[in-house]
Design a protein around this motif. Sequence first.
Motif, mmCIF file in Angstrom:
data_model
loop_
_atom_site.group_PDB
_atom_site.id
_atom_site.type_symbol
_atom_site.label_atom_id
_atom_site.label_comp_id
_atom_site.label_asym_id
_atom_site.label_seq_id
_atom_site.Cartn_x
_atom_site.Cartn_y
_atom_site.Cartn_z
ATOM 1 N N LEU A 59 0.805 -1.230 0.000
ATOM 2 C CA LEU A 59 0.000 0.000 0.000
ATOM 3 C C LEU A 59 0.836 1.278 0.000
ATOM 4 C CD1 LEU A 59 -3.191 -0.640 2.173
ATOM 5 C CD2 LEU A 59 -3.099 0.171 -0.193
ATOM 6 N N PRO A 60 1.952 1.335 0.722
ATOM 7 C CA PRO A 60 2.746 2.576 0.680
ATOM 8 C C PRO A 60 3.168 2.986 -0.739
ATOM 9 C CG PRO A 60 3.465 1.208 2.506
ATOM 10 C CD PRO A 60 2.486 0.386 1.705
ATOM 11 N N ARG A 61 3.356 2.025 -1.624
ATOM 12 C CA ARG A 61 3.738 2.359 -3.013
ATOM 13 C C ARG A 61 2.606 3.030 -3.784
ATOM 14 N NH1 ARG A 61 7.147 -2.037 -6.142
ATOM 15 N NH2 ARG A 61 7.274 -0.241 -7.518
ATOM 16 N N TYR A 62 1.383 2.892 -3.286
ATOM 17 C CA TYR A 62 0.227 3.475 -3.961
ATOM 18 C C TYR A 62 -0.161 4.829 -3.367
ATOM 19 C CZ TYR A 62 -0.328 -0.937 -6.331
ATOM 20 O OH TYR A 62 -0.113 -2.040 -7.126
ATOM 21 N N ASP A 63 0.547 5.264 -2.361
ATOM 22 C CA ASP A 63 0.240 6.545 -1.716
ATOM 23 C C ASP A 63 0.976 7.668 -2.438
ATOM 24 O OD1 ASP A 63 -0.772 8.373 0.121
ATOM 25 O OD2 ASP A 63 0.948 8.106 1.457
ATOM 26 N N MET A 64 0.219 8.616 -2.962
ATOM 27 C CA MET A 64 0.796 9.754 -3.688
ATOM 28 C C MET A 64 1.002 10.953 -2.765
ATOM 29 S SD MET A 64 1.078 8.707 -6.864
ATOM 30 C CE MET A 64 1.362 10.240 -7.707
ATOM 31 N N GLY A 65 0.594 10.825 -1.496
ATOM 32 C CA GLY A 65 0.652 11.957 -0.581
ATOM 33 C C GLY A 65 -0.534 12.884 -0.821
ATOM 34 N N GLY A 66 -0.775 13.736 0.123
ATOM 35 C CA GLY A 66 -1.855 14.703 -0.019
ATOM 36 C C GLY A 66 -3.233 14.082 -0.119
ATOM 37 N N GLY A 67 -3.392 12.865 0.381
ATOM 38 C CA GLY A 67 -4.701 12.216 0.353
ATOM 39 C C GLY A 67 -5.038 11.551 -0.969
ATOM 40 N N HIS A 68 -4.043 11.317 -1.812
ATOM 41 C CA HIS A 68 -4.289 10.730 -3.135
ATOM 42 C C HIS A 68 -3.677 9.346 -3.251
ATOM 43 C CE1 HIS A 68 -5.839 14.505 -4.635
ATOM 44 N NE2 HIS A 68 -4.782 15.106 -4.111
ATOM 45 N N SER A 69 -4.389 8.479 -3.965
ATOM 46 C CA SER A 69 -3.884 7.136 -4.255
ATOM 47 C C SER A 69 -3.467 7.066 -5.716
ATOM 48 C CB SER A 69 -4.973 6.097 -3.970
ATOM 49 O OG SER A 69 -6.114 6.308 -4.790
ATOM 50 N N ARG A 70 -2.723 6.033 -6.017
ATOM 51 C CA ARG A 70 -2.246 5.761 -7.382
ATOM 52 C C ARG A 70 -3.060 4.580 -7.913
ATOM 53 N NH1 ARG A 70 3.537 5.929 -8.869
ATOM 54 N NH2 ARG A 70 3.773 6.669 -6.750
ATOM 55 N N TYR A 71 -3.369 4.575 -9.187
ATOM 56 C CA TYR A 71 -4.146 3.497 -9.811
ATOM 57 C C TYR A 71 -3.343 2.198 -9.881
ATOM 58 C CZ TYR A 71 -6.575 0.896 -13.481
ATOM 59 O OH TYR A 71 -7.212 -0.076 -14.197
ATOM 60 N N SER A 72 -2.077 2.307 -10.260
ATOM 61 C CA SER A 72 -1.242 1.120 -10.419
ATOM 62 C C SER A 72 0.224 1.495 -10.216
ATOM 63 C CB SER A 72 -1.433 0.509 -11.810
ATOM 64 O OG SER A 72 -0.749 1.269 -12.783
ATOM 65 N N TYR A 73 1.086 0.480 -10.216
ATOM 66 C CA TYR A 73 2.527 0.726 -10.096
ATOM 67 C C TYR A 73 3.035 1.637 -11.210
ATOM 68 C CZ TYR A 73 3.953 -2.822 -6.619
ATOM 69 O OH TYR A 73 4.181 -3.554 -5.493
ATOM 70 N N ARG A 74 2.502 1.455 -12.391
ATOM 71 C CA ARG A 74 2.996 2.164 -13.571
ATOM 72 C C ARG A 74 2.609 3.640 -13.616
ATOM 73 N NH1 ARG A 74 6.786 -0.240 -16.908
ATOM 74 N NH2 ARG A 74 6.186 -2.351 -17.371
ATOM 75 N N PHE A 75 1.466 3.978 -13.027
ATOM 76 C CA PHE A 75 0.987 5.355 -13.108
ATOM 77 C C PHE A 75 1.724 6.229 -12.101
ATOM 78 C CE2 PHE A 75 -3.229 5.200 -15.470
ATOM 79 C CZ PHE A 75 -2.931 4.018 -16.103
ATOM 80 N N THR A 76 2.229 7.339 -12.569
ATOM 81 C CA THR A 76 2.963 8.255 -11.686
ATOM 82 C C THR A 76 2.107 9.449 -11.285
ATOM 83 O OG1 THR A 76 3.902 9.387 -13.596
ATOM 84 C CG2 THR A 76 5.204 7.587 -12.638
ATOM 85 N N THR A 77 0.846 9.431 -11.677
ATOM 86 C CA THR A 77 -0.086 10.498 -11.323
ATOM 87 C C THR A 77 -1.163 9.918 -10.410
ATOM 88 O OG1 THR A 77 -1.399 10.026 -13.294
ATOM 89 C CG2 THR A 77 0.292 11.744 -13.488
ATOM 90 N N PRO A 78 -1.857 10.771 -9.675
ATOM 91 C CA PRO A 78 -2.934 10.263 -8.810
ATOM 92 C C PRO A 78 -4.022 9.552 -9.624
ATOM 93 C CG PRO A 78 -2.375 12.511 -8.212
ATOM 94 C CD PRO A 78 -1.646 12.213 -9.497
ATOM 95 N N ALA A 79 -4.664 8.596 -8.970
ATOM 96 C CA ALA A 79 -5.779 7.883 -9.590
ATOM 97 C C ALA A 79 -6.895 8.872 -9.912
ATOM 98 C CB ALA A 79 -6.302 6.803 -8.650
#
Length: 182
Positions: A96-116
């Motif tokens: 789960l820490p790898r999916y945390d973008m900070g600021g209350g945002h999650s990531r869709y997948s490992y490959r995406f570098t932008t918030p979900a």
Amino acid sequence: MGRTRAAEHLRAFGVNWRKGGLASRGPGRGLWYLEYAYERGAQVRVLNGAMQAIVSLDRFQRQAASLVPRDPAWRALQAQAQDFVIRGSIELARTLPRYDMGGGHSRYSYRFTTPAAPVYHSYHVDLLRKLEAVPYIPAEQKAVISRYRGLWGGKPMTGAEISEMSRPDALSDIPDALPPAG
């Protein structure tokens, strides 16, 4: 779906995706359930796909438990599904820490570098809420799940929501989901 067919489908969650299954092993007992079970899918690791698999395995576990009084052979499938939920929660909590973008945002997948996208972020939070309500997920994993649900802006489930989700008749909205064995 009869018990034999249910066992065949359930078995796929314990088989590596390279061998025709849905799982990718973590470093310990954990399993990651792939939404896309092929090379690129294994690299992408879609968060909502893995969490939905765990939620659905828990639902299957509850359905199998409701069939045990009629056919005790469902007990083995119930136990296997519960083990897959636990093993999925182990790998989910680890990653789960790898999916945390900070600021209350999650990531869709490992490959995406932008918030979900907002719809996926809301789905992530909803799935985390459902996982928090699974009574047999170990406390260590549940604490991580709760932490990210909170970081991503979700409120915990109320006692009434947990009770509603856990009721045996809550499964009745799936017509003939698991008919008698045979």
